[in-house]
Scaffold this motif. Structure first.
Motif, mmCIF file in Angstrom:
data_model
loop_
_atom_site.group_PDB
_atom_site.id
_atom_site.type_symbol
_atom_site.label_atom_id
_atom_site.label_comp_id
_atom_site.label_asym_id
_atom_site.label_seq_id
_atom_site.Cartn_x
_atom_site.Cartn_y
_atom_site.Cartn_z
ATOM 1 N N ASP A 775 0.704 -1.134 -0.027
ATOM 2 C CA ASP A 775 0.024 0.180 0.235
ATOM 3 C C ASP A 775 0.735 1.142 -0.010
ATOM 4 O OD1 ASP A 775 -2.347 -1.246 -0.111
ATOM 5 O OD2 ASP A 775 -2.411 -1.371 2.259
ATOM 6 N N ALA A 776 1.906 1.323 0.651
ATOM 7 C CA ALA A 776 2.800 2.250 0.742
ATOM 8 C C ALA A 776 3.436 2.469 -0.418
ATOM 9 C CB ALA A 776 3.965 2.248 1.891
ATOM 10 N N ALA A 793 10.754 17.825 -11.617
ATOM 11 C CA ALA A 793 11.612 16.574 -11.274
ATOM 12 C C ALA A 793 12.711 16.880 -10.214
ATOM 13 C CB ALA A 793 12.422 15.819 -12.453
ATOM 14 N N ASP A 794 13.233 18.423 -10.292
ATOM 15 C CA ASP A 794 14.330 18.615 -9.772
ATOM 16 C C ASP A 794 14.052 19.721 -8.309
ATOM 17 O OD1 ASP A 794 13.719 20.695 -10.994
ATOM 18 O OD2 ASP A 794 15.645 21.335 -12.001
ATOM 19 N N HIS A 795 12.408 19.622 -7.952
ATOM 20 C CA HIS A 795 12.165 20.484 -6.695
ATOM 21 C C HIS A 795 12.572 19.690 -5.641
ATOM 22 C CE1 HIS A 795 9.905 22.774 -4.146
ATOM 23 N NE2 HIS A 795 9.689 23.611 -4.941
ATOM 24 N N ARG A 796 12.965 20.376 -4.563
ATOM 25 C CA ARG A 796 13.303 19.402 -3.213
ATOM 26 C C ARG A 796 12.168 18.634 -2.802
ATOM 27 N NH1 ARG A 796 12.712 24.804 -1.000
ATOM 28 N NH2 ARG A 796 11.506 24.800 0.916
ATOM 29 N N TYR A 797 10.886 18.872 -2.754
ATOM 30 C CA TYR A 797 9.875 18.256 -2.507
ATOM 31 C C TYR A 797 9.811 16.697 -3.139
ATOM 32 C CZ TYR A 797 8.206 22.105 0.791
ATOM 33 O OH TYR A 797 8.270 23.011 1.630
ATOM 34 N N THR A 798 9.918 17.193 -4.479
ATOM 35 C CA THR A 798 9.777 15.930 -5.384
ATOM 36 C C THR A 798 11.075 15.060 -4.999
ATOM 37 O OG1 THR A 798 9.067 17.544 -7.069
ATOM 38 C CG2 THR A 798 9.951 15.169 -7.885
ATOM 39 N N LEU A 799 12.309 15.695 -4.605
ATOM 40 C CA LEU A 799 13.393 14.496 -4.420
ATOM 41 C C LEU A 799 13.196 13.816 -3.024
ATOM 42 C CD1 LEU A 799 16.242 16.842 -5.799
ATOM 43 C CD2 LEU A 799 15.156 15.036 -6.930
ATOM 44 N N ARG A 800 12.405 14.739 -2.114
ATOM 45 C CA ARG A 800 11.959 14.295 -0.801
ATOM 46 C C ARG A 800 11.068 13.156 -1.057
ATOM 47 N NH1 ARG A 800 9.585 18.077 3.288
ATOM 48 N NH2 ARG A 800 7.520 17.198 2.432
ATOM 49 N N ALA A 801 10.136 13.159 -1.742
ATOM 50 C CA ALA A 801 9.216 11.945 -2.181
ATOM 51 C C ALA A 801 9.923 10.886 -2.951
ATOM 52 C CB ALA A 801 8.149 12.658 -3.078
ATOM 53 N N ALA A 802 10.920 11.196 -3.672
ATOM 54 C CA ALA A 802 11.538 10.364 -4.247
ATOM 55 C C ALA A 802 12.667 9.654 -3.213
ATOM 56 C CB ALA A 802 12.517 10.747 -5.434
ATOM 57 N N THR A 803 12.990 10.021 -2.530
ATOM 58 C CA THR A 803 13.851 9.411 -1.317
ATOM 59 C C THR A 803 13.009 8.584 -0.623
ATOM 60 O OG1 THR A 803 15.141 11.441 -1.159
ATOM 61 C CG2 THR A 803 15.219 9.763 0.653
ATOM 62 N N ASN A 804 11.802 8.772 -0.180
ATOM 63 C CA ASN A 804 10.996 7.845 0.581
ATOM 64 C C ASN A 804 10.562 6.625 -0.401
ATOM 65 O OD1 ASN A 804 10.682 8.998 3.298
ATOM 66 N ND2 ASN A 804 9.433 10.671 2.370
ATOM 67 N N LEU A 805 10.122 7.027 -1.579
ATOM 68 C CA LEU A 805 9.932 5.987 -2.479
ATOM 69 C C LEU A 805 11.044 5.065 -2.752
ATOM 70 C CD1 LEU A 805 8.024 4.682 -4.736
ATOM 71 C CD2 LEU A 805 8.890 6.377 -6.286
ATOM 72 N N VAL A 806 12.271 5.178 -2.672
ATOM 73 C CA VAL A 806 13.130 4.322 -2.943
ATOM 74 C C VAL A 806 13.135 3.212 -1.718
ATOM 75 C CG1 VAL A 806 15.857 3.879 -2.501
ATOM 76 C CG2 VAL A 806 14.978 5.977 -3.866
ATOM 77 N N ASP A 808 10.252 2.305 -0.276
ATOM 78 C CA ASP A 808 9.038 1.537 -0.613
ATOM 79 C C ASP A 808 9.245 0.560 -1.488
ATOM 80 O OD1 ASP A 808 7.279 2.752 1.047
ATOM 81 O OD2 ASP A 808 7.344 4.432 -0.327
ATOM 82 N N ARG A 809 10.212 0.950 -2.980
ATOM 83 C CA ARG A 809 10.503 -0.102 -3.655
ATOM 84 C C ARG A 809 11.664 -1.155 -3.218
ATOM 85 N NH1 ARG A 809 11.739 3.675 -9.218
ATOM 86 N NH2 ARG A 809 9.537 4.217 -9.398
ATOM 87 N N ARG A 810 12.552 -0.940 -2.310
ATOM 88 C CA ARG A 810 13.297 -1.915 -1.631
ATOM 89 C C ARG A 810 12.497 -2.794 -0.645
ATOM 90 N NH1 ARG A 810 14.629 -1.843 3.107
ATOM 91 N NH2 ARG A 810 14.335 0.517 3.510
ATOM 92 N N ALA A 811 11.424 -2.120 -0.269
ATOM 93 C CA ALA A 811 10.778 -3.011 0.640
ATOM 94 C C ALA A 811 9.988 -4.128 -0.147
ATOM 95 C CB ALA A 811 9.917 -2.130 1.773
ATOM 96 N N VAL A 812 9.546 -4.080 -1.196
ATOM 97 C CA VAL A 812 8.832 -5.004 -1.874
ATOM 98 C C VAL A 812 9.589 -5.761 -2.822
ATOM 99 C CG1 VAL A 812 6.901 -3.528 -1.771
ATOM 100 C CG2 VAL A 812 8.165 -3.330 -3.683
ATOM 101 N N GLY A 813 10.882 -5.373 -2.711
ATOM 102 C CA GLY A 813 11.785 -6.331 -3.628
ATOM 103 C C GLY A 813 12.196 -5.761 -4.880
ATOM 104 N N ASP A 814 11.653 -4.458 -5.498
ATOM 105 C CA ASP A 814 11.998 -4.205 -6.377
ATOM 106 C C ASP A 814 13.339 -3.240 -6.433
ATOM 107 O OD1 ASP A 814 11.867 -2.736 -8.857
ATOM 108 O OD2 ASP A 814 10.318 -1.467 -9.028
ATOM 109 N N LEU A 815 14.181 -4.143 -6.605
ATOM 110 C CA LEU A 815 15.640 -3.451 -6.345
ATOM 111 C C LEU A 815 16.183 -2.552 -7.490
ATOM 112 C CD1 LEU A 815 17.518 -6.306 -4.413
ATOM 113 C CD2 LEU A 815 16.099 -4.576 -3.585
ATOM 114 N N VAL A 816 15.713 -3.094 -8.635
ATOM 115 C CA VAL A 816 16.517 -2.375 -9.960
ATOM 116 C C VAL A 816 15.608 -1.103 -9.748
ATOM 117 C CG1 VAL A 816 16.266 -2.448 -12.241
ATOM 118 C CG2 VAL A 816 16.618 -4.566 -11.268
ATOM 119 N N GLY A 817 14.199 -0.897 -9.540
ATOM 120 C CA GLY A 817 13.698 0.344 -9.666
ATOM 121 C C GLY A 817 13.985 1.214 -8.760
#
Length: 983
Positions: A775-776, A793-806, A808-817
């Motif tokens: 869900d996350a 793409a390069d706004h700091r809020y966007t990069l912060r959201a991307a940082t958290n998404l990394v 989430d992707r790791r947690a479900v095993g999407d290591l490439v993404g």
């Protein structure tokens, strides 16, 4: 790379579209998401967006899908994909978007070794929220389109050329109508619209004399198109780009943009979409020569032909009309008189309109009119400045019409002359007129709505102004304005200054005085278009009008118009510094607002320079308005300190500011509550979560009481409480609040704004922390896409959201993404010199992905870099530093340095107990990992005892069903995270 698993889609067009896309991806050799983004070209699509196109079950925007198809070498397949996309979009609109949680189907959990992910639980959290944007109505027309002129005459040749040029399938589809002022360019564009409206789904009229009016009009078009990026609360550059992209895509097959009265052709170029077959642009301009790099078809508009002029006059003037039973001789005589009048007026449409209105009003003969006209024209021509844009016929007919005006209508006429050529709202006239007594009688006139309406009607009847009854607007042609101002300045200098000062006062009186509240936006908009379009208002002698300009700049940056706020503010500042001096209070106040706009727009270094420059000038104020400006600048300086990772200094400053804000503004004022909000942010950055929670909770209670439970700031405070709870390790409590906050934002509705995006990001993080990894992931992917659309793409809020998404992707095993996104985010963080804590969070996340992918030797230097940087910023007891220690110890273990790892883990555990307490989930994580290392070192008894204690405390806090507890019980190392906070 292997195929990316897509969430399930319903059978039919949506599945067919994605199957065809997967086939194209396979034929292209299955390039990575990052490689596809690189092939598409910089700025066109991000690797995260590409990832969403392949992973999400939602139908992507055509503008993104088209870029992906082309990057995969599918140029020849574009039309096929467009057909499939249209069918899929229709199916999604008809059926709605159903989320995985709502179907009750849980994607398989991640089982990668070394991951902290246990079984993923399919939650219905957010299942009812539709991810699909509503479709726009079938036809979208601008409210600015002028009404059709019932007396429009001739111009058949010009209209036919326009139709032929715009219908031609060869590019360009840009038509310029050029000619002198008053020649009828706008009338031709208007008539073209009314003759050809059925050809277009979208017709948008843009007043283009000032670039800010162009930008505002395109933002409003984005709102009508219901684009997610189209918000008044931020990201106008992104909104405008989204509008142009939407028009350039085949999803919008037929549209017409009209840019009326373009003054600067090179500046307009960036606002011209690439025309499709059904997309047309019409431009009116006095500029005859256009740059060669703007490819257009041009029509030069000349005065009426003799036949057109005669036809116009005989239609408008009863004494010349072909009505009733006329003998052939009488008809020829009227034709001759009309021709004689037209020739004397140079067949100039605006002059003929004035003359026709005068003759219709007075029933004079042509001979009488021409006799008086010759006298007036001769006198005015000798008095007037040599402006080629103001030909003698306009001056003469204007003077003739002016003799018919009542004193009230003359007042209104002269007042209108000193506004900008933009439409003037009647509200700007009908307000408090106390103190407006020059010229004599003008205040008394404006105090009577009945007299005002009668005067406006007379101006409209005599064609000296256009009255729009539907929108309650009055507008004067810029040529008539110039003639009126020039004549007053030459002959009635006292009245010239009186009317100009009266208009300045009317604009100043319209100031609602609360730019922080969006409820006043409609009132501010009434004056903004005039202030931006006419630089003479920047030179006003009226301090109250300068205050309005300062508030307009503040309102612009608070609503996301950072570029407009910076430009408008700097234009004013340039004039004010010269006239008022560097240390004038209004100059300093404007500098503060510009600095805030720069900071919010991503220009932190420029903001820092301005704040530091004016601090000494403001420190001399200890009371009154100057002290208020000083406090606002100090508040901005606190934000600057946070941006530079000087959190202790920021906390000290904000704590010292709070009692002063309470004294000057009052304890319940929004600016005082903002200071308290900043104090909580300081505490949170320093890891003092309980103090942050107490401060945020009090701010929430006050905002709820003062602003109401659904106010955006109230909801923002509620989200801050949820963040504080996560910092304290109360994950489920945080999730319960975060879920309600997101639901409340959606219930309020409206378009994206920073507060809503932060709430969505917090909800995704709370889901992950509570163990709902899938869900996350879906929430985080959605938030990141919205940030891309809204902020770039390069706004700091966007990069912060991307940082958290990394994570989430790791947690479900999407290591490439996860790795692709982490590397892309890292590069952008360091390129733009964003706050260090964000950059170090990205490095930690990248290292975690590499470690789970069994590449600990690559992970270790990233973790070491982040750890040293966090110690320098926060010290060795801060939760962020301790989280870095946990991961660094894991790197040491997996790189064969078990002794160093155990020593690091023991030190970290002691500091965690001192900093967060023994039951905090991060403390339990450090102790669980230490138990694993003790087992590896052969200290089985200590390890078993330690793990039993950890599991007992998990049972009392997160429960044994939490993924971290399950992983600890299975002997799987846990990965620490840091949640980068807003500064």
């Amino acid at each position: 790379m292997g195929a990316i698993k897509r969430d399930p889609t319903p059978p039919g067009p949506i599945t067919e579209l994605f199957a065809r896309l997967d086939d194209l991806h396979s034929k292209a050799g299955r390039p990575s998401m990052r490689e596809i983004a690189v092939r598409a070209g910089r700025g066109k699509v991000s690797s995260s967006t590409v990832h969403n196109v392949f992973r999400s079950s939602r139908v992507p925007k055509w503008v993104f899908l088209e870029q992906v198809v082309r990057a995969l070498g599918g140029d020849e397949d574009r039309d096929e994909f467009l057909t499939l996309w249209r069918a899929a979009e229709r199916a999604e609109n008809e059926n709605g978007t159903v989320r995985i949680g709502a179907l009750g189907v849980a994607p398989p959990p991640a089982t990668s070794a070394g991951s902290a992910s246990g079984p993923a639980y399919a939650s219905t959290a957010g299942a009812s929220r539709a991810l699909l944007e509503p479709r726009p109505s079938q036809r979208i027309w601008s409210n600015e389109i002028p009404s059709r002129n019932p007396n429009f005459t001739g111009r058949a040749a010009e209209l036919e050329v326009m139709r032929e040029n715009l219908s031609n399938r060869q590019h360009p589809h840009v038509q310029v109508i050029c000619g002198m002022g008053g020649i009828g360019k706008t009338e031709i564009a208007t008539e073209y619209i009314h003759q050809n409206f059925e050809k277009y789904e979208i017709i948008w009229w843009i007043r283009a004399e000032h670039h800010d009016r162009v930008r505002e009009a395109l933002v409003r078009l984005g709102q009508r198109l219901e684009l997610r990026e189209a918000t008044t609360d931020g990201g106008r550059d992104r909104t405008i780009k989204a509008v142009l992209d939407a028009l350039q895509s085949d999803a919008r097959p037929s549209w017409l943009l009209v840019y009326d009265n373009v003054v600067d052709p090179p500046d307009l170029q960036k606002y011209l979409p690439d025309s499709r077959t059904g997309g047309h642009v019409v431009i009116t301009s006095r500029q005859l020569n256009w740059p060669s790099y703007i490819v257009v078809d041009g029509i030069g508009v000349a005065p009426f032909t003799e036949d057109e002029a005669v036809a116009f006059l005989r239609r408008r003037v009863p004494g010349l009309a072909a009505r009733g039973k006329l003998t052939e001789e009488e008809d020829m005589l009227r034709t001759s008189e009309a021709g004689r009048l037209a020739a004397e007026l140079g067949r100039l449409p605006i002059a003929m309109e004035h003359a026709a209105a005068y003759l219709a009003e007075t029933s004079q003969s042509v001979d009488e009119y021409l006799s008086r006209f010759a006298e007036n024209a001769h006198q005015l021509l000798s008095e007037q400045h040599g402006d080629m844009e103001l030909p003698a016929p306009v001056s003469g007919t204007w003077a003739m019409s002016l003799t018919l005006l009542t004193p009230d209508a003359e007042h209104l006429f002269n007042l209108c002359a000193f506004f900008s050529p933009e439409p003037i709202a009647a509200e700007l006239f009908l307000q408090d007129t106390e103190g407006i007594d020059d010229p004599p009688g003008v205040g008394e006139f404006l105090a009577s709505p009945q007299r005002f309406r009668a005067a406006a009607s007379q101006l409209h009847r005599l064609s000296l102004a256009r009255v729009d009854g539907a929108r309650d607007l009055i507008q004067m042609h810029r040529v008539v304005q110039a003639v009126a101002q020039g004549w007053l300045q030459q002959n009635r200098i006292g009245k010239f200054h009186g009317y100009r000062a009266a208009v300045d006062m009317l604009l100043a009186r319209s100031n609602p005085g609360n730019p922080d509240q969006s409820s006043s936006d409609a009132i501010y908009d009434l004056s903004l278009q005039h202030l931006e379009s006419n630089r003479r208002f920047l030179r006003t002698q009226n301090p109250a009008l300068r205050n309005l300009i300062i508030e307009q700049v503040r309102r612009l940056h608070l609503r996301g118009g950072h570029v407009e706020a910076m430009q408008f503010g700097q234009d004013a500042l340039e004039v004010w510094r010269e006239r008022l001096g560097e240390d004038d209070l209004q100059v300093l106040s404007m500098t503060v607002e510009i600095a805030i706009a720069m900071y919010m727009g991503g220009h932190a270094a420029d903001a820092h320079e301005r704040i530091l420059r004016i601090r000494p000038l403001l420190q001399r104020y200890t009371e009154g308005d100057g002290f208020r400006v000083f406090l606002l600048n100090e508040n901005s300086y606190g934000a600057d300190l946070r941006a530079r990772s000087q959190f202790r200094e920021s906390l000290d400053l904000d704590l010292s500011l709070l009692p002063r804000f309470e004294q000057v503004f009052g304890p319940d004022h929004e600016r005082t509550l903002n200071v308290r909000n900043n104090i909580a942010a300081d505490y949170r950055q320093l890891g003092r979560f309980r103090e942050a929670l107490e401060t945020d909770q009090r701010t929430l209670d006050d905002r709820r009481r003062i602003l109401g439970p659904d106010n955006l700031l109230t909801l923002h405070s509620c989200g801050a409480v949820a963040r504080d709870l996560r910092g304290l390790g109360l994950y489920q409590e945080s999730l319960d609040i975060a879920r309600k906050v997101v639901g409340a934002f959606e219930a309020v509705g409206g378009r994206d704004n920073l507060y809503w995006l932060q709430a969505g990001e917090g909800f995704a993080t709370a889901l992950r922390k509570a163990g709902h990894h899938w869900d996350a992931l879906q929430e985080s992917e959605h938030v990141l896409q919205r940030c891309h659309d809204y902020l770039g793409a390069d706004h700091r809020y966007t990069l912060r959201a991307a940082t958290n998404l990394v994570n989430d992707r790791r947690a479900v095993g999407d290591l490439v993404g996860a790795e692709e996104l982490a590397r892309e985010t890292r590069d952008l963080c360091f390129k733009h010199n964003y706050p260090e804590n964000l950059a170090y969070a990205v490095l930690m996340n990248l290292a975690s992905v590499l470690r789970v992918a069994e590449r600990p030797d690559e992970a270790l230097p990233y973790d070491e870099h982040a750890r040293k940087g966090l110690i320098r910023i926060y010290g060795d007891l801060h939760p962020f530093t301790l989280a870095a220690n946990i991961n660094y110890a894991t790197d040491l273990t997996e790189c064969g340095k078990l002794g160093e790892a155990i020593q690091m883990s023991q030190e970290t555990l002691g500091k965690y107990r001192q900093s967060l307490g023994g039951d905090h989930p991060d403390t339990l994580m450090a102790e669980a990992n230490l138990a694993i290392d003790e087992t590896a070192a052969g200290d089985w008894a200590s390890a078993r005892q330690r793990l039993e204690g950890v599991l007992r405390r998990y049972e009392q806090t997160l429960t044994l069903e939490h993924p971290e507890a399950r992983a600890a019980a299975q002997g799987i190392r846990l990965t620490a995270e840091i949640e980068p906070y807003d500064i």
